[in-house]
Design a protein around this motif. Sequence first.
Motif, PDB file in Angstrom:
ATOM      1  N   ILE A 185       1.509   7.435 -10.156  1.00 65.29           N
ATOM      2  CA  ILE A 185       0.403   7.467 -11.046  1.00 65.29           C
ATOM      3  C   ILE A 185       0.609   8.359 -12.146  1.00 65.29           C
ATOM      4  O   ILE A 185       1.303   9.302 -12.310  1.00 65.29           O
ATOM      5  N   CYS A 197      -7.051   6.355  -3.020  1.00 64.06           N
ATOM      6  CA  CYS A 197      -7.724   5.807  -4.073  1.00 64.06           C
ATOM      7  C   CYS A 197      -8.911   5.308  -3.541  1.00 64.06           C
ATOM      8  O   CYS A 197      -9.062   4.366  -2.641  1.00 64.06           O
ATOM      9  N   THR A 204       0.857  -1.273  -0.198  1.00 59.21           N
ATOM     10  CA  THR A 204      -0.129  -0.044   0.055  1.00 59.21           C
ATOM     11  C   THR A 204       0.789   1.198  -0.113  1.00 59.21           C
ATOM     12  O   THR A 204       1.727   1.520   1.045  1.00 59.21           O
ATOM     13  N   CYS A 248      -6.931   9.527 -13.682  1.00 53.81           N
ATOM     14  CA  CYS A 248      -5.729   8.437 -13.561  1.00 53.81           C
ATOM     15  C   CYS A 248      -5.591   7.809 -14.612  1.00 53.81           C
ATOM     16  O   CYS A 248      -6.418   6.759 -15.099  1.00 53.81           O
ATOM     17  N   TYR A 259      -4.886  -2.016  -9.161  1.00 53.03           N
ATOM     18  CA  TYR A 259      -3.884  -1.351  -8.280  1.00 53.03           C
ATOM     19  C   TYR A 259      -4.472  -0.867  -6.958  1.00 53.03           C
ATOM     20  O   TYR A 259      -3.559  -0.055  -6.191  1.00 53.03           O
ATOM     21  N   HIS A 260      -5.840  -1.026  -6.617  1.00 53.27           N
ATOM     22  CA  HIS A 260      -6.315  -0.613  -5.368  1.00 53.27           C
ATOM     23  C   HIS A 260      -5.770  -1.404  -4.462  1.00 53.27           C
ATOM     24  O   HIS A 260      -5.546  -2.819  -4.816  1.00 53.27           O
ATOM     25  N   SER A 261      -5.402  -0.873  -3.340  1.00 50.31           N
ATOM     26  CA  SER A 261      -4.793  -1.879  -2.160  1.00 50.31           C
ATOM     27  C   SER A 261      -5.719  -2.986  -1.741  1.00 50.31           C
ATOM     28  O   SER A 261      -5.311  -3.688  -0.994  1.00 50.31           O
ATOM     29  N   CYS A 300      -3.652   3.435  -3.275  1.00 53.01           N
ATOM     30  CA  CYS A 300      -3.410   2.638  -4.540  1.00 53.01           C
ATOM     31  C   CYS A 300      -2.110   1.974  -3.996  1.00 53.01           C
ATOM     32  O   CYS A 300      -1.181   2.303  -3.029  1.00 53.01           O
ATOM     33  N   SER A 301      -1.642   0.959  -4.611  1.00 51.87           N
ATOM     34  CA  SER A 301      -0.360   0.086  -4.392  1.00 51.87           C
ATOM     35  C   SER A 301       0.886   0.525  -5.399  1.00 51.87           C
ATOM     36  O   SER A 301       1.830   0.014  -5.318  1.00 51.87           O
ATOM     37  N   CYS A 345     -10.073  -0.969  -9.634  1.00 41.69           N
ATOM     38  CA  CYS A 345      -8.985  -0.943 -10.026  1.00 41.69           C
ATOM     39  C   CYS A 345      -8.014  -2.025  -9.671  1.00 41.69           C
ATOM     40  O   CYS A 345      -7.862  -2.365  -8.535  1.00 41.69           O
TER      41      CYS A 345
END
Length: 53
Positions: free
Chosen positions: A29, A9, A3, A46, A16-18, A24-25, A14
């Motif tokens: 971005i 986010c 994370t 994004c 890439y969401h944690s 975001c992970s 998505c």
Amino acid sequence: MKTNKKIGCTVTECEYHSKEDAFCSLDHINVVKHKDRATNQETTDCGSFKMSK
């Protein structure tokens, strides 16, 4: 998945969401615009978004 607490986010769709928190992970971005000149929030997005599998 790590994370990144520096990129917030709420887009849970998505990849890439944690998944654990509203972050975001990714390390960074890419923010893109939809018009020649961004004049408000709605004209930006994004560009790093990738749909979850």
